[in-house]
Design a protein around this motif. Sequence first.
Motif, PDB file in Angstrom:
ATOM      1  N   MET A  92       0.827  -1.205   0.000  1.00  0.00           N
ATOM      2  CA  MET A  92       0.000   0.000   0.000  1.00  0.00           C
ATOM      3  C   MET A  92       0.866   1.261   0.000  1.00  0.00           C
ATOM      4  O   MET A  92       0.567   2.221  -0.716  1.00  0.00           O
ATOM      5  CB  MET A  92      -0.916  -0.014   1.228  1.00  0.00           C
ATOM      6  CG  MET A  92      -1.886   1.164   1.275  1.00  0.00           C
ATOM      7  SD  MET A  92      -3.087   1.139  -0.073  1.00  0.00           S
ATOM      8  CE  MET A  92      -4.127  -0.215   0.454  1.00  0.00           C
ATOM      9  N   VAL A  93       1.935   1.265   0.778  1.00  0.00           N
ATOM     10  CA  VAL A  93       2.815   2.436   0.823  1.00  0.00           C
ATOM     11  C   VAL A  93       3.428   2.702  -0.548  1.00  0.00           C
ATOM     12  O   VAL A  93       3.403   3.830  -1.055  1.00  0.00           O
ATOM     13  CB  VAL A  93       3.924   2.229   1.880  1.00  0.00           C
ATOM     14  CG1 VAL A  93       4.995   3.304   1.750  1.00  0.00           C
ATOM     15  CG2 VAL A  93       3.327   2.259   3.272  1.00  0.00           C
ATOM     16  N   LEU A  94       3.963   1.668  -1.174  1.00  0.00           N
ATOM     17  CA  LEU A  94       4.594   1.851  -2.483  1.00  0.00           C
ATOM     18  C   LEU A  94       3.570   2.197  -3.547  1.00  0.00           C
ATOM     19  O   LEU A  94       3.861   2.974  -4.477  1.00  0.00           O
ATOM     20  CB  LEU A  94       5.365   0.584  -2.859  1.00  0.00           C
ATOM     21  CG  LEU A  94       6.505   0.193  -1.908  1.00  0.00           C
ATOM     22  CD1 LEU A  94       7.219  -1.058  -2.407  1.00  0.00           C
ATOM     23  CD2 LEU A  94       7.499   1.339  -1.752  1.00  0.00           C
ATOM     24  N   SER A  95       2.359   1.655  -3.433  1.00  0.00           N
ATOM     25  CA  SER A  95       1.304   1.974  -4.406  1.00  0.00           C
ATOM     26  C   SER A  95       0.862   3.424  -4.272  1.00  0.00           C
ATOM     27  O   SER A  95       0.702   4.129  -5.279  1.00  0.00           O
ATOM     28  CB  SER A  95       0.110   1.033  -4.201  1.00  0.00           C
ATOM     29  OG  SER A  95       0.470  -0.314  -4.399  1.00  0.00           O
ATOM     30  N   VAL A  96       0.646   3.874  -3.043  1.00  0.00           N
ATOM     31  CA  VAL A  96       0.252   5.268  -2.825  1.00  0.00           C
ATOM     32  C   VAL A  96       1.328   6.212  -3.339  1.00  0.00           C
ATOM     33  O   VAL A  96       1.038   7.226  -3.992  1.00  0.00           O
ATOM     34  CB  VAL A  96      -0.035   5.508  -1.327  1.00  0.00           C
ATOM     35  CG1 VAL A  96      -0.117   6.997  -1.017  1.00  0.00           C
ATOM     36  CG2 VAL A  96      -1.331   4.811  -0.925  1.00  0.00           C
ATOM     37  N   PHE A  97       2.571   5.882  -3.065  1.00  0.00           N
ATOM     38  CA  PHE A  97       3.683   6.711  -3.529  1.00  0.00           C
ATOM     39  C   PHE A  97       3.700   6.806  -5.060  1.00  0.00           C
ATOM     40  O   PHE A  97       3.789   7.901  -5.631  1.00  0.00           O
ATOM     41  CB  PHE A  97       4.996   6.121  -3.026  1.00  0.00           C
ATOM     42  CG  PHE A  97       6.233   6.761  -3.592  1.00  0.00           C
ATOM     43  CD1 PHE A  97       6.658   7.996  -3.140  1.00  0.00           C
ATOM     44  CD2 PHE A  97       6.968   6.127  -4.587  1.00  0.00           C
ATOM     45  CE1 PHE A  97       7.797   8.596  -3.662  1.00  0.00           C
ATOM     46  CE2 PHE A  97       8.106   6.708  -5.105  1.00  0.00           C
ATOM     47  CZ  PHE A  97       8.517   7.944  -4.651  1.00  0.00           C
ATOM     48  N   SER A  98       3.566   5.686  -5.730  1.00  0.00           N
ATOM     49  CA  SER A  98       3.642   5.662  -7.190  1.00  0.00           C
ATOM     50  C   SER A  98       2.431   6.335  -7.829  1.00  0.00           C
ATOM     51  O   SER A  98       2.568   7.133  -8.774  1.00  0.00           O
ATOM     52  CB  SER A  98       3.768   4.216  -7.685  1.00  0.00           C
ATOM     53  OG  SER A  98       4.908   3.592  -7.135  1.00  0.00           O
ATOM     54  N   LEU A  99       1.223   6.033  -7.341  1.00  0.00           N
ATOM     55  CA  LEU A  99       0.012   6.603  -7.933  1.00  0.00           C
ATOM     56  C   LEU A  99      -0.036   8.110  -7.725  1.00  0.00           C
ATOM     57  O   LEU A  99      -0.447   8.860  -8.630  1.00  0.00           O
ATOM     58  CB  LEU A  99      -1.223   5.943  -7.325  1.00  0.00           C
ATOM     59  CG  LEU A  99      -1.440   4.469  -7.689  1.00  0.00           C
ATOM     60  CD1 LEU A  99      -2.599   3.888  -6.897  1.00  0.00           C
ATOM     61  CD2 LEU A  99      -1.675   4.323  -9.192  1.00  0.00           C
TER      62      LEU A  99
END
Length: 625
Positions: free
Chosen positions: A226-233
């Motif tokens: 979730m952290v990496l997804s939020v960062f990328s999106l």
Amino acid sequence: MSEPLLPLALLVLGFLCQWMAWRVRLPAILFLLLTGIVLGPATGLFDPDALFGDLLFPLVSLGVAVILFEGSLGLRWSELRGVAPAVFNLVSFGALISVGVLAAAAHYLVGLSWELALLFGALTCVTGPTVVSPMLRAVRPNARIANVLRWEGIVIDPIGALFAVLVFAWISLGLEADTFGSALAAFGWTTAVGTGFGVIGAILLGGLLRRQWIPEYLQNYAALVMVLSVFSLSNMVSHESGLLAVTIMGMWLGNRADLHMDDILDFKEHLSTLLISLLFIVLAARLEWPSLELALGGLTLLGVAVLVARPLSVMFSTLGSSLNWRERALIGWIAPRGIVAAAVSALFALKLEDAGVPGAEQIVPLTFMLIIGTVVLQSATSRKLAAMLGVSEPDSRGVLIVGAGRVSRALARALHQHKFEVLVADDDWMAIRAARMDGLRTYFGNPVSEHADVHLDLTGIGTLIAISARREINTLACVRFEPEFGKEHIFRLRILAPGEAPKQSISGALRGRPLFGEGVTQRMVEEMLDNGAAIKSTKLSENFGWKDYREKHGQAAMLLFAIDERGFLRPAHETREWQPKAGWTVITLIPKAAPVAEPSAAPGDYGEPAPLPDADGPTPSPGSA
């Protein structure tokens, strides 16, 4: 070295740097940066750009995102409200003073543009618990100074990261805008996107965890995804908003009372340790030897940071506080830079260089010189300065008791009665609650965790007594604190399994000195207390010495501690080479049927006290002091 072995070598070197820092009680960042400098600019053995190629930039970005999320996850607004006004001032307008002074120095003395100078000031105004805590343990200032510096480092770490992210977004967006108005609008859009994605990600992850839609063994994995997804999106929607998003996400989740984030926080702390070890070696290896002009500029900035920016910040932040001028002087000297400054500056410099911003290549070497300079200078001088100012703890006479069971609390009350600083640590809330009702200072959490490394205040503590009901915690505590307190100050009360002989227990190298005599176990002491035994103290004299005491009480009285004529605590152990003398105070456990002791200069009965009214609220999360 061949390329396939390089990643393994980096992992090994990162571990060795962290281990060495633990052994010598210095910030790990110092060893990591020096290792990277030796591998890169000094010898040319390691070229990160050649190894990682185009993956270097995204890998650094993702690593910094995880580090910032972990830092912000540990920030509790309730802790902010409980901090002294001096700390509030230091992390608010005191930080702004540091930013302004450092930015002006970077612009006028080094020649950075105002945009880059302001970014440099924002990056280097923060300290951090990973560098402050080891320094405090070596310096041993008084409790007031230690509390201010420790809480400043905890609070300013994520706040400083957020400030640096916002300044960088403003700079990078302003460079692409035609007018100030459009730059301001773009900055607002980036801030809104980052905040929005951070809040949405936190609500989504929090909902999944609260409803238990993710099994426990997958929760850490889900949080990382979730952290990496939020960062990328977030970055896809608005350039440079991802770091702000993960910072907001961590703050939101860390302050939800209905979520138990301790396991996730532990996982993120361990992952951050790995990422920090790798990132700092890699980023330091990318450095180039600074020119003479840049090196002189870095030394000048170090002087300004240490002699101007920090003293001014502390002077104005502590006006009207209860701190005296000596305490304010030491606080004004100690401000080592740490993780946020190194990791975020390297990331921002990469992005600015990629965007073709002139002068961006100077940000990293200047920041790293300031980090190394403050850590080395202040580690070498702070303890002597504290002694000169008279604000250091004279002796580490306090006691850390691991375990908060009945035996631990009885011993802690006895020592507390004789004015020893006692800290009881355990992750059993009911036992800690009982210790607090006894008026004892406590730490609720695992005393050998990474959280304890940062939050466990050992100021004035110099002896460990391990009496936890779990043998593995006692063993880990003895191993963990032996380098800090010394082998002669590590003690442990035996726990024997049914049918187990003393010689079958854990080896002496791991267990610490056995307390109270051969064959004495926790169960034995607890049974004596259950049968009405009481802990009493007696002052020996020329007319009533230790031999007289033994003749009066025989072997019925178990010697627990002795306090010598200088006030030092001497725990009794089976191999002790001393005998109580006249002028000493002995603390013994006397069975109920034993004769009454001679009158004591410091009488005390430290058996189980009468219960007090239950005034405690709900069970808090582990790690609270």
